[in-house]
Scaffold this motif. Sequence first.
Motif, PDB file in Angstrom:
ATOM      1  N   GLY A  30      39.359  30.741  29.506  1.00  0.00           N
ATOM      2  CA  GLY A  30      39.553  30.126  30.816  1.00  0.00           C
ATOM      3  C   GLY A  30      38.261  29.908  31.578  1.00  0.00           C
ATOM      4  O   GLY A  30      37.154  29.911  31.027  1.00  0.00           O
ATOM      5  N   ASN A  31      38.382  29.738  32.885  1.00  0.00           N
ATOM      6  CA  ASN A  31      37.232  29.424  33.736  1.00  0.00           C
ATOM      7  C   ASN A  31      36.112  30.464  33.720  1.00  0.00           C
ATOM      8  O   ASN A  31      34.940  30.099  33.891  1.00  0.00           O
ATOM      9  CB  ASN A  31      37.693  29.201  35.183  1.00  0.00           C
ATOM     10  N   PRO A  32      36.403  31.767  33.544  1.00  0.00           N
ATOM     11  CA  PRO A  32      35.286  32.734  33.528  1.00  0.00           C
ATOM     12  C   PRO A  32      34.236  32.438  32.459  1.00  0.00           C
ATOM     13  O   PRO A  32      33.096  32.900  32.570  1.00  0.00           O
ATOM     14  CB  PRO A  32      35.990  34.072  33.249  1.00  0.00           C
ATOM     15  N   ARG A  33      34.569  31.655  31.428  1.00  0.00           N
ATOM     16  CA  ARG A  33      33.602  31.335  30.376  1.00  0.00           C
ATOM     17  C   ARG A  33      32.341  30.689  30.938  1.00  0.00           C
ATOM     18  O   ARG A  33      31.246  30.867  30.395  1.00  0.00           O
ATOM     19  CB  ARG A  33      34.225  30.392  29.337  1.00  0.00           C
ATOM     20  N   HIS A  53      28.171  34.652  36.613  1.00  0.00           N
ATOM     21  CA  HIS A  53      27.852  35.631  37.649  1.00  0.00           C
ATOM     22  C   HIS A  53      28.850  36.781  37.554  1.00  0.00           C
ATOM     23  O   HIS A  53      29.855  36.722  36.852  1.00  0.00           O
ATOM     24  CB  HIS A  53      27.905  34.983  39.045  1.00  0.00           C
ATOM     25  N   SER A  54      28.580  37.835  38.265  1.00  0.00           N
ATOM     26  CA  SER A  54      29.498  38.963  38.375  1.00  0.00           C
ATOM     27  C   SER A  54      30.040  38.967  39.816  1.00  0.00           C
ATOM     28  O   SER A  54      29.583  38.180  40.648  1.00  0.00           O
ATOM     29  CB  SER A  54      28.751  40.263  38.072  1.00  0.00           C
ATOM     30  N   PRO A  55      31.036  39.803  40.159  1.00  0.00           N
ATOM     31  CA  PRO A  55      31.645  40.808  39.297  1.00  0.00           C
ATOM     32  C   PRO A  55      32.979  40.339  38.726  1.00  0.00           C
ATOM     33  O   PRO A  55      33.790  39.741  39.411  1.00  0.00           O
ATOM     34  CB  PRO A  55      31.868  41.967  40.254  1.00  0.00           C
ATOM     35  N   PHE A 101      29.655  39.898  33.696  1.00  0.00           N
ATOM     36  CA  PHE A 101      29.443  38.516  34.081  1.00  0.00           C
ATOM     37  C   PHE A 101      30.578  37.696  33.455  1.00  0.00           C
ATOM     38  O   PHE A 101      31.198  38.113  32.476  1.00  0.00           O
ATOM     39  CB  PHE A 101      28.084  38.022  33.604  1.00  0.00           C
ATOM     40  N   GLY A 102      30.823  36.511  34.017  1.00  0.00           N
ATOM     41  CA  GLY A 102      31.974  35.725  33.598  1.00  0.00           C
ATOM     42  C   GLY A 102      32.105  35.507  32.096  1.00  0.00           C
ATOM     43  O   GLY A 102      33.157  35.793  31.515  1.00  0.00           O
ATOM     44  N   PRO A 103      31.060  35.004  31.398  1.00  0.00           N
ATOM     45  CA  PRO A 103      31.195  34.769  29.960  1.00  0.00           C
ATOM     46  C   PRO A 103      31.503  36.038  29.168  1.00  0.00           C
ATOM     47  O   PRO A 103      32.310  36.011  28.231  1.00  0.00           O
ATOM     48  CB  PRO A 103      29.829  34.192  29.580  1.00  0.00           C
ATOM     49  N   LYS A 123      34.910  36.919  26.920  1.00  0.00           N
ATOM     50  CA  LYS A 123      34.857  37.425  25.544  1.00  0.00           C
ATOM     51  C   LYS A 123      35.603  38.741  25.417  1.00  0.00           C
ATOM     52  O   LYS A 123      36.272  38.997  24.404  1.00  0.00           O
ATOM     53  CB  LYS A 123      33.404  37.581  25.105  1.00  0.00           C
ATOM     54  N   LYS A 124      35.496  39.609  26.433  1.00  0.00           N
ATOM     55  CA  LYS A 124      36.194  40.893  26.400  1.00  0.00           C
ATOM     56  C   LYS A 124      37.706  40.672  26.403  1.00  0.00           C
ATOM     57  O   LYS A 124      38.439  41.349  25.657  1.00  0.00           O
ATOM     58  CB  LYS A 124      35.777  41.735  27.610  1.00  0.00           C
ATOM     59  N   MET A 125      38.198  39.742  27.229  1.00  0.00           N
ATOM     60  CA  MET A 125      39.637  39.452  27.249  1.00  0.00           C
ATOM     61  C   MET A 125      40.112  38.961  25.892  1.00  0.00           C
ATOM     62  O   MET A 125      41.139  39.423  25.374  1.00  0.00           O
ATOM     63  CB  MET A 125      39.942  38.394  28.315  1.00  0.00           C
TER      64      MET A 125
END
Length: 420
Positions: free
Chosen positions: A49-52, A56-58, A69-71, A75-77
């Motif tokens: 989704g958009n966090p890719r 920036h954080s958090p 950070f977003g990317p 990846k963690k999700m």
Amino acid sequence: MITTEDTLRKSYEVVIIGSGPAGLATAIELKKLGVNDIIVLERADEAGGNPRHCGHSPFGFREFKRVYFGPAYAKKMVKTAKQLGVKITLNTSVISLGKGGLLTLSTPHGVNQLQAKRVVLSTGIREMPRAPRFVSGQRPAGIMTAGALQSMVYLSGKKPFKKPIIVGSELVSFSAIASCRHAGIKPVAMLEKNQRTTAYRPLGLFPRVLGIKYLLNTQIIDIEGKEQVSGVNVLNQSGEKTHIVCDGVIFTGKFTPEASLLRSANIEIDPNTQGPIIDQFGRCSDPVYFASGNVLRPVETGGWCWNEGVKTAHFVNASLAEKLPSTDTQLTVNNVSNKIKYIVPQRISIEAGKTLTIGMCQFQLRFKTAVKGGGIKLLYNNAEIYDKKLQALPERRVLIAIPEFSRIEFDTNDLVIDYS
């Protein structure tokens, strides 16, 4: 497990559309609840989704107990979902939502159909581009939304301009500054048409500290340039017109749910949120369909959407077990205040003998303007069942408790919400 179209079956117990925080949280939690016959459909060539492209954080503290950070959060999700055996199909677009969970898909291999017992809509949001804002002028290169900028910077490593202006002062507007700094881009100005910052007021110091002009009560009226943006004309509250030299324009915020699929489907849309109308279990007007995350309303954080996805998984699981109230008897939440922008959920489903405790515990609402000195009231059958004094700023999440209707003598009248 990331799959391709040729592995798709013709039917699934649960199909989730969208692989952002809400969609992946729903899939992960359903797996934990023992619902294994699920698949996530993603139209992009990468899940998350958009966090890719939010560099920036958090992100992730509530979900994973550490800050990403977003990317890295995306990846963690995806990694968490894959470890649980969640199947994610990429480059797969849903082109129609049929009655009863019949989905038509467009894939690299052609068009096909899936039948689902339950479908979860987690398609997220999109920013308002130039055209719906009615900004006139020429159409050179260098005009984009903050989301498009982030995608170019973080996913493609491109630098579309050197000295743009930023339109808006929502949280994403300040995120656009961070994206520019990451790419070595130096914005020359940030414009907000209202008299105060839309996001938290102290953030207004951020552009000033970086040497970016921060102009309140100022709106863009037209754009100049042939091949590339060369400047913009802006208007302030006093009616004074000013020219700003720049080589790009970043339109930020003014989000709307990505609900285009609903407009051709048998699913009701709320004209205020522009997303689906739901009951307290996230069910749409066709109860096979559920909705979660920012498709419900603009706009919430990744963490908030994740939590909604987790709750939605429990609602879907209960629905599969036929433990939810029927949608035959519903109370409509009727907003009679011209100060309240929207309220979610818009309906309450009630059925004798069915517990309501697993549903949403709170209404979510936002105000159009700043309010002070009044109170939120809920009225049912002309009786006041909730009254709370509050003050709020526009575009801020406000939560109020959903009454326990099992304790209220009910019929099919509307539940009325007001601010006075």
